[in-house]
Design an enzyme around this catalytic site. Structure first.
Site, mmCIF file in Angstrom:
data_model
loop_
_atom_site.group_PDB
_atom_site.id
_atom_site.type_symbol
_atom_site.label_atom_id
_atom_site.label_comp_id
_atom_site.label_asym_id
_atom_site.label_seq_id
_atom_site.Cartn_x
_atom_site.Cartn_y
_atom_site.Cartn_z
ATOM 1 N N THR A 221 -88.344 14.298 -21.002
ATOM 2 C CA THR A 221 -89.593 13.812 -20.402
ATOM 3 C C THR A 221 -90.619 13.560 -21.505
ATOM 4 O OG1 THR A 221 -91.217 14.231 -18.653
ATOM 5 C CG2 THR A 221 -90.526 16.144 -19.923
ATOM 6 N N ASN A 222 -91.861 13.393 -21.143
ATOM 7 C CA ASN A 222 -92.904 13.154 -22.145
ATOM 8 C C ASN A 222 -94.153 13.927 -21.746
ATOM 9 O OD1 ASN A 222 -94.614 11.395 -20.404
ATOM 10 N ND2 ASN A 222 -92.748 10.158 -20.429
ATOM 11 N N ARG A 223 -95.196 13.808 -22.524
ATOM 12 C CA ARG A 223 -96.350 14.688 -22.337
ATOM 13 C C ARG A 223 -97.382 14.153 -21.348
ATOM 14 N NH1 ARG A 223 -98.700 15.657 -27.898
ATOM 15 N NH2 ARG A 223 -100.132 16.950 -26.696
ATOM 16 N N SER A 224 -97.065 13.078 -20.639
ATOM 17 C CA SER A 224 -98.042 12.564 -19.668
ATOM 18 C C SER A 224 -98.256 13.586 -18.551
ATOM 19 C CB SER A 224 -97.537 11.250 -19.074
ATOM 20 O OG SER A 224 -98.360 10.879 -18.003
#
Ligand code: CTP
Length: 417
Positions: A221-224
């Site tokens: 995933t990512n940090r959004s």
């Protein structure tokens, strides 16, 4: 004389113009109402004038009819097509404005009398009512008038304070009707704020970072955090839009919006792609605030085991959601993309704007302090199709949303591209 409606210069497509009943009572300031009517029509309002019999002693009904959206009315009993005009006018109004409101009109309204079309319409409406009193200072200061005004204000009627200046007959003092421009600006605030500049629009927003499973336990995933997308959804709702929020995260929505925003939960880039493409045809505006994975992997059905060694992950490209939305754009639709950059921000953003074909690109320098992922604040640059940049300085994500959605409302009212 045959009546021809004057043109409607700035009515927005796909939404009916706000309807104003303009009541005119019998005072010399009635002539200023003609100017107010013209301003309202220029701004795209549907205006239905009602003159009291005394008003027609100052200004003719024909003058109002010539400028209005429908003929001016003076008679409580209507005609064959509209036998009871006060109910149809009262029920369909978004706002009833009385300018000028005389002492007599104010007294009759406070008492609940319905002895002419204007007073009957005031009783037959649930729309907000704005009174613009105009009379001599002595009359305005009479306790009876002040008590009637206080009664009406207590009931929720908006009563504008009269201005001070020259009065009829060479006198001067408080009691002058405010200038048509001032009344017009107040009406804009009441009506546009009341209905919102995105009223009648459907805004489709994506939020959060996608989650690509590796196995039943792990994801890439990512940090959004999804906070900017959620703020956009809440603010769009408050500006009057119907909102669909496609999201990978489950954040709390503000109480005033939670029942109205249609939330669609997704996880992966493929699910987000499907959810957005399925809904885009019905949207007036699409905002891709989600951070979508550019690559995904074939997930293992079983948990990858440490003792089997470092796994070999074969990445494959995901679909470009924004690209497919732009390819499917319908005329008038506004598409907004986001760009999270960490270096050479302006050049990267310009390249992205050209490549993506969006109407507006919201550029984040996520390496800057207090900006972007996981922060409550943000600072962005809005890049439009003409490559004109507007910086929105550091502020809450709700305030950033307001800046973005104000631009969206303006693009929509221009018919977008
Ligand atoms: N986006 C998308 N589909 C993807 C990747 C990104 O729709 N598969 C959207 C994002 O929601 C955002 C915009 O494209 O509105 C730009 O995303 P960004 O990650 O900054 O750009 P990329 O095109 O992925 O380019 P790069 O990651 O190389 O900077």
């Amino acid at each position: 004389m045959t009546w021809t409606p004057s043109p409607m210069p700035s009515a927005t497509p796909n939404s009916s113009p706000p309807r104003i009943v303009l009541g005119v009572a019998g005072g010399i300031a009635a002539y200023k109402s003609v100017e107010l009517l013209r301003r309202l029509r220029d701004a795209g309002y549907h205006v239905a004038p009602i003159l009291t019999p005394d008003a027609t002693r100052f200004v003719g009904a024909v003058t109002f009819s010539a400028l209005a959206s429908e003929p001016a009315r003076t008679d409580l009993f209507g005609d064959a097509t509209t036998p009871i005009p006060h109910t149809s006018l009262g029920q369909s109004a978004d706002l009833v404005v009385v300018a000028p409101a005389t002492a007599h009109l104010i007294a009759r309204y406070a008492m609940g009398l319905a002895d002419d079309l204007l007073c009957a319409t005031l009783l037959a409406t649930r729309a907000p009512v704005l009174l613009c009193p105009a009379m001599h200072t002595e009359m305005w200061e009479q306790p009876s008038v002040q008590e009637n005004v206080a009664t009406l204000r207590r009931r929720g009627v908006l009563v504008l304070e009269p201005a001070t200046g020259p009065l009829a007959g060479g006198d001067a003092g408080t009691g002058r009707m405010p200038e048509p421009d001032d009344i017009f600006m107040l009406i804009e605030r009441i009506v546009r704020g009341y209905r919102g500049p995105l009223s009648g629009r459907h805004v489709l927003i994506s939020a959060g970072g996608t989650r690509e499973p590796i196995d039943p336990v792990r994801v890439i995933t990512n940090r959004s955090s999804g906070r900017q997308g959620y703020a956009l959804a809440e603010v769009a709702h408050r500006l009057g839009a119907r909102v669909t929020l496609v999201t990978t995260v489950d954040l709390p929505l503000a109480l005033d919006t939670v029942r109205s925003i249609d939330v669609v939960a997704v996880q992966t880039a493929a699910e987000l792609h499907a959810a957005m493409l399925q809904r885009t045809d019905d949207a007036d505006c699409v905002i891709m605030a989600a951070a979508v994975a550019d690559f995904t992997v074939e997930a293992s059905d079983e948990k990858l085991k440490r003792h089997l060694g470092v796994p070999q992950l074969d990445f494959v490209a995901t679909k470009d959601v924004l690209g497919d939305l732009v390819a499917r754009r319908h005329p008038g639709q506004v598409i907004v993309g986001f760009a999270a950059e960490t270096s050479d921000v302006v050049a990267q953003a310009l390249a992205k704007l050209r490549a993506k074909g969006v109407d507006l690109l919201v550029v984040n320098d996520v390496a800057a302090p207090h900006v972007g992922f996981e922060h409550a604040t943000n600072e962005v640059t809005l890049l439009d199709r003409h490559e004109v940049a507007e910086t929105v300085s550091l502020r809450s994500k709700a305030a950033i949303s307001l800046a973005i959605l104000t631009r969206v409302a303006s693009l929509l009212s221009q018919g977008a591209t």
